[in-house]
Motif scaffolding. Structure first.
Motif, PDB file in Angstrom:
ATOM      1  N   TYR A 167      -3.885   0.191 -10.059  1.00 13.79           N
ATOM      2  CA  TYR A 167      -4.418   0.899  -8.903  1.00 13.79           C
ATOM      3  C   TYR A 167      -4.999   2.217  -9.343  1.00 13.79           C
ATOM      4  CZ  TYR A 167      -4.676   2.589  -4.126  1.00 13.79           C
ATOM      5  OH  TYR A 167      -5.125   3.060  -2.924  1.00 13.79           O
TER       6      TYR A 167
ATOM      7  N   PHE B  36      -6.451   5.678  -8.142  1.00 15.31           N
ATOM      8  CA  PHE B  36      -6.464   6.550  -6.982  1.00 15.31           C
ATOM      9  C   PHE B  36      -7.721   7.402  -6.907  1.00 15.31           C
ATOM     10  CE2 PHE B  36      -1.997   5.601  -7.355  1.00 15.31           C
ATOM     11  CZ  PHE B  36      -1.669   5.375  -6.033  1.00 15.31           C
TER      12      PHE B  36
ATOM     13  N   ALA C 254       0.829  -1.210   0.000  1.00 15.35           N
ATOM     14  CA  ALA C 254       0.000   0.000   0.000  1.00 15.35           C
ATOM     15  C   ALA C 254       0.861   1.257   0.000  1.00 15.35           C
ATOM     16  CB  ALA C 254      -0.936  -0.001   1.207  1.00 15.35           C
ATOM     17  N   ALA C 255       1.929   1.258   0.784  1.00 20.11           N
ATOM     18  CA  ALA C 255       2.821   2.419   0.829  1.00 20.11           C
ATOM     19  C   ALA C 255       3.485   2.646  -0.525  1.00 20.11           C
ATOM     20  CB  ALA C 255       3.886   2.221   1.909  1.00 20.11           C
TER      21      ALA C 255
ATOM     22  N   GLN D 113       0.929   4.148  -2.942  1.00 23.09           N
ATOM     23  CA  GLN D 113       0.580   5.533  -2.623  1.00 23.09           C
ATOM     24  C   GLN D 113       1.645   6.526  -3.069  1.00 23.09           C
ATOM     25  OE1 GLN D 113      -0.263   5.348   1.550  1.00 23.09           O
ATOM     26  NE2 GLN D 113      -2.384   4.721   1.216  1.00 23.09           N
ATOM     27  N   LYS D 114       2.850   6.056  -3.344  1.00 22.47           N
ATOM     28  CA  LYS D 114       3.931   6.941  -3.775  1.00 22.47           C
ATOM     29  C   LYS D 114       3.900   7.217  -5.278  1.00 22.47           C
ATOM     30  CE  LYS D 114       7.162   5.500  -0.212  1.00 22.47           C
ATOM     31  NZ  LYS D 114       8.426   4.796   0.056  1.00 22.47           N
TER      32      LYS D 114
END
Length: 84
Positions: free
Chosen positions: A81, A83, A52-53, A56-57
């Motif tokens: 993914y 967003f 997940a990290a 998210q980047k």
């Protein structure tokens, strides 16, 4: 079929990265380290947080190559993914 190790997968991913770099397409594809998501690394919650990290980047436009070994058979997953 014979099992291959994480090192072989990582070397193949490096080769793909070099090809993408030559084609000026590095920003389109992201890679997640096989050691980060393998079944014998940390707990499933820790692995989930690491993935997940990493997701998210990004800017939301990348396709990710994420090798995954649930402990029985190795799989290569492509993670899309959104967003939004």
């Amino acid at each position: 079929m014979e099992e291959i190790g994480a090192t072989v997968v990582a070397v193949y991913m490096r080769y793909l990265h070099d090809l993408l770099k030559q084609a000026n397409m590095c920003s389109m594809v992201g890679f997640i380290d096989p050691a980060t998501v393998s079944a014998n690394s940390w707990t499933i919650a820790d692995r989930s947080r690491l993935v997940a990290a990493r997701l998210q980047k990004t800017d939301g436009e990348q396709i990710f190559m994420m090798p995954y070994n649930p402990g029985l058979v190795s799989l290569i997953g492509f993670c899309f993914y959104d967003f939004q």
